[in-house]
Design a protein around this motif. Structure first.
Motif, PDB file in Angstrom:
ATOM      1  N   THR A  37      15.140  -8.532  15.834  1.00 42.70           N
ATOM      2  CA  THR A  37      14.750  -9.095  17.129  1.00 42.70           C
ATOM      3  C   THR A  37      14.285 -10.547  17.004  1.00 42.70           C
ATOM      4  OG1 THR A  37      12.526  -8.141  16.849  1.00 42.70           O
ATOM      5  CG2 THR A  37      14.113  -6.872  18.156  1.00 42.70           C
ATOM      6  N   LEU A  38      14.749 -11.249  15.994  1.00 42.28           N
ATOM      7  CA  LEU A  38      14.390 -12.652  15.865  1.00 42.28           C
ATOM      8  C   LEU A  38      14.996 -13.469  17.008  1.00 42.28           C
ATOM      9  CD1 LEU A  38      14.857 -13.173  12.023  1.00 42.28           C
ATOM     10  CD2 LEU A  38      12.687 -12.977  13.264  1.00 42.28           C
ATOM     11  N   SER A  39      14.287 -14.522  17.398  1.00 42.62           N
ATOM     12  CA  SER A  39      14.733 -15.384  18.492  1.00 42.62           C
ATOM     13  C   SER A  39      15.862 -16.307  18.042  1.00 42.62           C
ATOM     14  CB  SER A  39      13.556 -16.215  19.002  1.00 42.62           C
ATOM     15  OG  SER A  39      12.498 -15.387  19.433  1.00 42.62           O
ATOM     16  N   ALA A  66       7.783 -10.066   9.773  1.00 42.90           N
ATOM     17  CA  ALA A  66       8.318  -8.910   9.042  1.00 42.90           C
ATOM     18  C   ALA A  66       8.821  -7.838  10.005  1.00 42.90           C
ATOM     19  CB  ALA A  66       7.246  -8.346   8.107  1.00 42.90           C
ATOM     20  N   VAL A  67       8.056  -7.586  11.069  1.00 41.52           N
ATOM     21  CA  VAL A  67       8.467  -6.593  12.054  1.00 41.52           C
ATOM     22  C   VAL A  67       9.718  -7.059  12.795  1.00 41.52           C
ATOM     23  CG1 VAL A  67       7.806  -5.469  14.215  1.00 41.52           C
ATOM     24  CG2 VAL A  67       6.165  -5.620  12.336  1.00 41.52           C
ATOM     25  N   ASP A  68       9.733  -8.320  13.201  1.00 44.05           N
ATOM     26  CA  ASP A  68      10.852  -8.828  13.991  1.00 44.05           C
ATOM     27  C   ASP A  68      12.152  -8.853  13.191  1.00 44.05           C
ATOM     28  OD1 ASP A  68       9.118  -9.152  16.091  1.00 44.05           O
ATOM     29  OD2 ASP A  68       8.855 -11.313  15.814  1.00 44.05           O
ATOM     30  N   VAL A  69      12.089  -9.290  11.939  1.00 47.11           N
ATOM     31  CA  VAL A  69      13.330  -9.358  11.158  1.00 47.11           C
ATOM     32  C   VAL A  69      13.832  -7.958  10.841  1.00 47.11           C
ATOM     33  CG1 VAL A  69      12.268  -9.516   8.847  1.00 47.11           C
ATOM     34  CG2 VAL A  69      14.491 -10.578   9.281  1.00 47.11           C
ATOM     35  N   ASN A  70      12.935  -7.031  10.563  1.00 47.61           N
ATOM     36  CA  ASN A  70      13.373  -5.662  10.285  1.00 47.61           C
ATOM     37  C   ASN A  70      13.963  -4.981  11.506  1.00 47.61           C
ATOM     38  OD1 ASN A  70      12.804  -5.318   7.484  1.00 47.61           O
ATOM     39  ND2 ASN A  70      10.624  -5.226   7.938  1.00 47.61           N
ATOM     40  N   ASN A  98      13.155 -10.584  23.639  1.00 49.53           N
ATOM     41  CA  ASN A  98      13.899 -11.816  23.864  1.00 49.53           C
ATOM     42  C   ASN A  98      14.845 -11.692  25.056  1.00 49.53           C
ATOM     43  OD1 ASN A  98      12.860 -13.283  21.613  1.00 49.53           O
ATOM     44  ND2 ASN A  98      14.192 -12.097  20.255  1.00 49.53           N
ATOM     45  N   THR A  99      15.236 -12.831  25.558  1.00 49.88           N
ATOM     46  CA  THR A  99      16.266 -12.890  26.594  1.00 49.88           C
ATOM     47  C   THR A  99      17.631 -12.608  25.961  1.00 49.88           C
ATOM     48  OG1 THR A  99      16.317 -15.283  26.185  1.00 49.88           O
ATOM     49  CG2 THR A  99      15.043 -14.519  28.081  1.00 49.88           C
ATOM     50  N   PRO A 100      18.643 -12.287  26.770  1.00 51.24           N
ATOM     51  CA  PRO A 100      19.983 -12.055  26.209  1.00 51.24           C
ATOM     52  C   PRO A 100      20.490 -13.262  25.423  1.00 51.24           C
ATOM     53  CG  PRO A 100      19.871 -11.304  28.473  1.00 51.24           C
ATOM     54  CD  PRO A 100      18.596 -12.038  28.211  1.00 51.24           C
ATOM     55  N   TYR A 101      21.281 -12.988  24.415  1.00 46.89           N
ATOM     56  CA  TYR A 101      21.793 -14.024  23.517  1.00 46.89           C
ATOM     57  C   TYR A 101      22.602 -15.065  24.282  1.00 46.89           C
ATOM     58  CZ  TYR A 101      21.864 -14.752  18.455  1.00 46.89           C
ATOM     59  OH  TYR A 101      21.606 -15.190  17.184  1.00 46.89           O
ATOM     60  N   VAL A 102      22.369 -16.335  23.998  1.00 48.73           N
ATOM     61  CA  VAL A 102      23.128 -17.428  24.609  1.00 48.73           C
ATOM     62  C   VAL A 102      23.936 -18.111  23.511  1.00 48.73           C
ATOM     63  CG1 VAL A 102      23.015 -19.590  25.900  1.00 48.73           C
ATOM     64  CG2 VAL A 102      21.326 -17.770  26.339  1.00 48.73           C
ATOM     65  N   PRO A 103      25.248 -17.968  23.494  1.00 48.93           N
ATOM     66  CA  PRO A 103      26.055 -18.589  22.435  1.00 48.93           C
ATOM     67  C   PRO A 103      25.939 -20.111  22.475  1.00 48.93           C
ATOM     68  CG  PRO A 103      27.328 -16.945  23.637  1.00 48.93           C
ATOM     69  CD  PRO A 103      26.073 -17.179  24.415  1.00 48.93           C
ATOM     70  N   ARG A 137      21.847 -19.524  16.295  1.00 50.07           N
ATOM     71  CA  ARG A 137      20.423 -19.425  15.922  1.00 50.07           C
ATOM     72  C   ARG A 137      20.060 -20.652  15.110  1.00 50.07           C
ATOM     73  NH1 ARG A 137      18.719 -14.114  12.986  1.00 50.07           N
ATOM     74  NH2 ARG A 137      18.385 -13.429  15.155  1.00 50.07           N
ATOM     75  N   PHE A 138      18.891 -21.210  15.397  1.00 55.49           N
ATOM     76  CA  PHE A 138      18.414 -22.374  14.651  1.00 55.49           C
ATOM     77  C   PHE A 138      17.036 -22.062  14.096  1.00 55.49           C
ATOM     78  CE2 PHE A 138      16.136 -26.495  14.473  1.00 55.49           C
ATOM     79  CZ  PHE A 138      16.922 -27.114  13.514  1.00 55.49           C
ATOM     80  N   VAL A 139      16.894 -22.211  12.778  1.00 59.85           N
ATOM     81  CA  VAL A 139      15.631 -21.961  12.093  1.00 59.85           C
ATOM     82  C   VAL A 139      15.225 -23.232  11.360  1.00 59.85           C
ATOM     83  CG1 VAL A 139      14.398 -20.515  10.440  1.00 59.85           C
ATOM     84  CG2 VAL A 139      16.352 -19.567  11.711  1.00 59.85           C
ATOM     85  N   GLN A 140      14.017 -23.721  11.626  1.00 58.02           N
ATOM     86  CA  GLN A 140      13.512 -24.857  10.859  1.00 58.02           C
ATOM     87  C   GLN A 140      12.286 -24.430  10.070  1.00 58.02           C
ATOM     88  OE1 GLN A 140      11.856 -28.075  13.461  1.00 58.02           O
ATOM     89  NE2 GLN A 140      12.479 -26.728  15.132  1.00 58.02           N
ATOM     90  N   ILE A 141      12.249 -24.829   8.797  1.00 55.61           N
ATOM     91  CA  ILE A 141      11.168 -24.494   7.884  1.00 55.61           C
ATOM     92  C   ILE A 141      10.623 -25.801   7.324  1.00 55.61           C
ATOM     93  CG2 ILE A 141      10.556 -23.232   5.784  1.00 55.61           C
ATOM     94  CD1 ILE A 141      13.225 -21.607   6.311  1.00 55.61           C
ATOM     95  N   TRP A 142       9.324 -26.019   7.493  1.00 53.38           N
ATOM     96  CA  TRP A 142       8.713 -27.298   7.135  1.00 53.38           C
ATOM     97  C   TRP A 142       7.818 -27.167   5.910  1.00 53.38           C
ATOM     98  CZ3 TRP A 142       7.654 -31.854  10.656  1.00 53.38           C
ATOM     99  CH2 TRP A 142       8.676 -31.995  11.623  1.00 53.38           C
TER     100      TRP A 142
END
Length: 378
Positions: free
Chosen positions: A203-205, A196-200, A48-53, A59-64
């Motif tokens: 490195t989630l976006s 699973a790999v990313d959350v562990n 990922n790119t550096p964190y942008v506040p 962080r925004f997560v949408q689950i449908w």
């Protein structure tokens, strides 16, 4: 010349070789574990790119989930319990029927007249939220349960057990050629083993779109089944600091309701570490639609806009929790005199074969982020 093509394959995708189970079975011990059921092997940790506040959330997560009336969803014990941990949006509406146009609208600002669940390719000069995020250096990714390979282009995928769990129509970014046909971007449309790999690896976006499979999202099952999946997948992740940081905003929503004869109200809940406990178990009756997802993200990070329904002040209200913090003024609509959003096949557009209209470039305007309209290569 802009071109597009859409092959109608029918609204319901399922397997002829297997029927849907009635009871949820966990694919692994935890949502942070990989599973052979997910089919697609992980390609390793995302970069990922550096964190942008953001102004309110980072962080925004949408689950449908799928095809459920508001009252039916709210009566589910799991969803009812989760409601006590967030802000229930009591006047949130899908934008049309059936499923696919709602998904593509949420990332592109329009559904372009589409009135079917079809194999659709939206031309590469039609922009999406990805363009706006990348302009500000904000990382993004999408996680699709049972998708066999990252950026998979197929209309569906049938697991070795004979059931079709994954469908392209619930994977909105891959429908846009500017994302799906771009190798670098397509690699960010990932599967649940990747998740699973990313959350562990923490490195989630910063922006994520999550689609469960056709059983877990209630499409082929019921909200009871989907509730069991939520209890397995989302509830533990709310306690995982790699997923639910203090700056995380989570939207749990449904693509559309299950009743075409009433307006398209759907259960939608704001959760996450950024929601203060003082707002837990509260309601917000502001009028929202799937376009509000775009407007809220734009408002939070000061983004430009797509020049489509994300600049339509009737349907683009920013979630009040965010708007109150940023000083953004919504339109004041709540539950009265709302537009009808349950109409199917009545909107002209390049994806409507019965009421065709050519592809139009974005309309220059001001969105909730305050930035300019993004025209891309159109």
């Amino acid at each position: 010349m802009l071109t597009q093509y859409s092959i109608l394959l029918g609204a319901v995708v399922g397997s002829l070789a297997a029927s849907a189970p009635t009871t949820f079975t966990a694919p692994a011990a935890a949502p942070t574990d990989q599973s052979s059921f997910y089919v697609g092997y992980s390609n390793g940790t995302i970069t990922n790119t550096p964190y942008v506040p953001g102004k309110v959330f980072d962080r925004f997560v949408q689950i449908w989930l799928e095809n459920t009336d508001f009252a039916t969803a709210l009566a589910n014990p799991v969803l009812k319990s989760l409601t006590t941990q967030g802000i229930l949006l009591t006047s949130y509406y899908a934008v049309t029927h059936p499923s696919e146009p709602n998904y593509i609208a949420s990332v592109g600002g329009d559904f372009f007249g589409l009135a079917a669940d079809s194999l659709t390719y939206i031309p590469s000069n039609v922009s999406t939220i990805v363009d706006l995020l990348e302009l500000k250096g904000i990382s993004w990714s999408s996680y699709q349960e049972n998708m066999p390979t990252d950026g998979y282009q197929g209309y569906s995928y049938t697991n070795p057990d004979g059931y079709t769990y994954y469908v392209r129509k619930h994977n909105p970014l891959v429908v846009y050629d500017s994302v799906g046909m771009n190798a670098t971007r397509g690699a960010r449309i990932r599967n649940f083993n990747d998740f699973a790999v990313d959350v562990n690896n923490d490195t989630l976006s910063q922006w994520m779109f999550v689609t469960p499979n056709l059983l877990d999202d209630a499409h082929d099952t019921s909200v009871t089944y989907a509730g069991s999946w939520i209890d397995y997948w989302l509830v533990p992740l709310l306690q995982d600091p790699n997923f639910n940081t203090p700056g995380t905003l989570i939207l749990l929503t449904f693509d559309e309701n299950g009743s075409d004869n009433i307006n398209n109200q759907v259960y939608s809940l704001l959760l996450g570490g950024v929601i203060p406990q003082s707002l837990w178990n509260t309601t917000d009756d502001t009028f929202y639609t799937h376009y509000s997802i775009l407007s809220t993200v734009q408002n939070n990070w000061g983004l430009g806009n797509l020049g489509r329904q994300d600049i339509n002040n009737t349907v683009n209200n920013v979630f009040a929790f965010v708007a109150d913090a940023t000083g953004y003024q919504n339109n004041g609509l709540t539950t009265q005199n709302l537009p009808l959003l349950n109409l199917t096949g009545t909107y002209p557009g390049p994806l409507n074969p019965n009421d065709y209209a050519p592809w139009e470039p974005p309309t220059s305007g001001t969105g909730a982020g305050g930035g300019p309209t993004y025209f891309g290569s159109s």
